[in-house]
Design a protein around this motif. Structure first.
Motif, mmCIF file in Angstrom:
data_model
loop_
_atom_site.group_PDB
_atom_site.id
_atom_site.type_symbol
_atom_site.label_atom_id
_atom_site.label_comp_id
_atom_site.label_asym_id
_atom_site.label_seq_id
_atom_site.Cartn_x
_atom_site.Cartn_y
_atom_site.Cartn_z
ATOM 1 N N UNK A 2 66.254 52.694 58.866
ATOM 2 C CA UNK A 2 65.664 53.530 57.828
ATOM 3 C C UNK A 2 66.249 53.091 56.498
ATOM 4 N N UNK A 3 65.519 53.257 55.445
ATOM 5 C CA UNK A 3 65.981 52.785 54.149
ATOM 6 C C UNK A 3 67.040 53.709 53.556
ATOM 7 N N UNK A 4 67.945 53.136 52.833
ATOM 8 C CA UNK A 4 68.986 53.901 52.154
ATOM 9 C C UNK A 4 68.388 54.523 50.896
ATOM 10 N N UNK A 5 68.639 55.792 50.685
ATOM 11 C CA UNK A 5 68.087 56.471 49.507
ATOM 12 C C UNK A 5 69.122 56.617 48.433
ATOM 13 N N UNK A 31 69.801 48.829 51.181
ATOM 14 C CA UNK A 31 70.516 48.832 52.447
ATOM 15 C C UNK A 31 69.711 49.680 53.415
ATOM 16 N N UNK A 32 69.481 49.155 54.613
ATOM 17 C CA UNK A 32 68.761 49.874 55.661
ATOM 18 C C UNK A 32 69.753 50.247 56.752
ATOM 19 N N UNK A 33 69.607 51.465 57.287
ATOM 20 C CA UNK A 33 70.520 51.994 58.294
ATOM 21 C C UNK A 33 69.856 52.043 59.665
ATOM 22 N N UNK A 49 77.947 47.538 47.418
ATOM 23 C CA UNK A 49 77.245 46.269 47.652
ATOM 24 C C UNK A 49 75.871 46.210 47.007
ATOM 25 N N UNK A 50 75.262 47.361 46.723
ATOM 26 C CA UNK A 50 73.937 47.343 46.092
ATOM 27 C C UNK A 50 74.053 46.677 44.721
ATOM 28 N N UNK A 51 73.255 45.635 44.523
ATOM 29 C CA UNK A 51 73.266 44.902 43.262
ATOM 30 C C UNK A 51 74.265 43.759 43.198
ATOM 31 N N UNK A 52 75.085 43.598 44.250
ATOM 32 C CA UNK A 52 76.074 42.518 44.228
ATOM 33 C C UNK A 52 75.461 41.203 44.697
ATOM 34 N N UNK A 53 76.153 40.135 44.417
ATOM 35 C CA UNK A 53 75.729 38.799 44.823
ATOM 36 C C UNK A 53 75.897 38.622 46.323
ATOM 37 N N UNK A 54 74.919 37.963 46.939
ATOM 38 C CA UNK A 54 74.987 37.605 48.346
ATOM 39 C C UNK A 54 75.198 36.102 48.419
ATOM 40 N N UNK A 68 72.530 48.370 58.800
ATOM 41 C CA UNK A 68 72.042 47.337 59.710
ATOM 42 C C UNK A 68 71.464 46.127 58.978
ATOM 43 N N UNK A 69 70.848 46.342 57.827
ATOM 44 C CA UNK A 69 70.172 45.290 57.071
ATOM 45 C C UNK A 69 70.400 45.492 55.586
ATOM 46 N N UNK A 70 70.346 44.407 54.840
ATOM 47 C CA UNK A 70 70.220 44.487 53.386
ATOM 48 C C UNK A 70 69.012 43.645 53.013
#
Length: 113
Positions: free
Chosen positions: A110-113, A29-31, A10-15, A39-41
């Motif tokens: 927390x942020x996705x690394x 993406x945040x976890x 999903x990173x970089x995909x259209x929302x 939990x969040x993008x």
């Protein structure tokens, strides 16, 4: 909901909004700190994607290589301004949940690394 297996795709995909409007592209993406689940993008919005808005993903759906969220384009673009380069504080998370009308629990992210 996005699964942990779908995070990289999903990173970089259209929302898209629930009515099909293109909102922007997924930035980060945040976890959830407690569950470890997404939990969040952040969504790059605004002129040339110059702003990032947080969107909860508990009701989001990945379809045809895009992420669909149950909010309008305007709702996402008008979300409270929170820096997308660090851990969300409980106060920031509570404000975002309140804005989106989602019940808040005290679990952090927390942020996705």
């Amino acid at each position: 909901m996005i699964t942990t297996e779908q995070v990289q795709q999903v990173i970089g995909t259209t929302v898209r909004s629930s009515d099909g409007d293109k909102i922007g592209k997924v930035g980060q993406v945040y976890f959830d700190d407690v569950t470890g689940q997404p939990a969040w993008v952040t969504v790059a919005t605004g002129l040339f994607g110059s702003n990032e808005s947080f969107v909860p993903v508990d009701s989001a759906d990945v379809r045809d290589g895009e992420l669909t969220v149950p909010f309008s384009k305007d709702k996402v673009k008008d979300a409270p301004n929170v820096a997308a380069d660090q851990h969300l504080s409980e106060a920031e998370e509570a404000e975002l949940y309140r804005y989106y009308g989602v019940e808040y629990s005290s679990a952090g992210t927390d942020t996705y690394a």
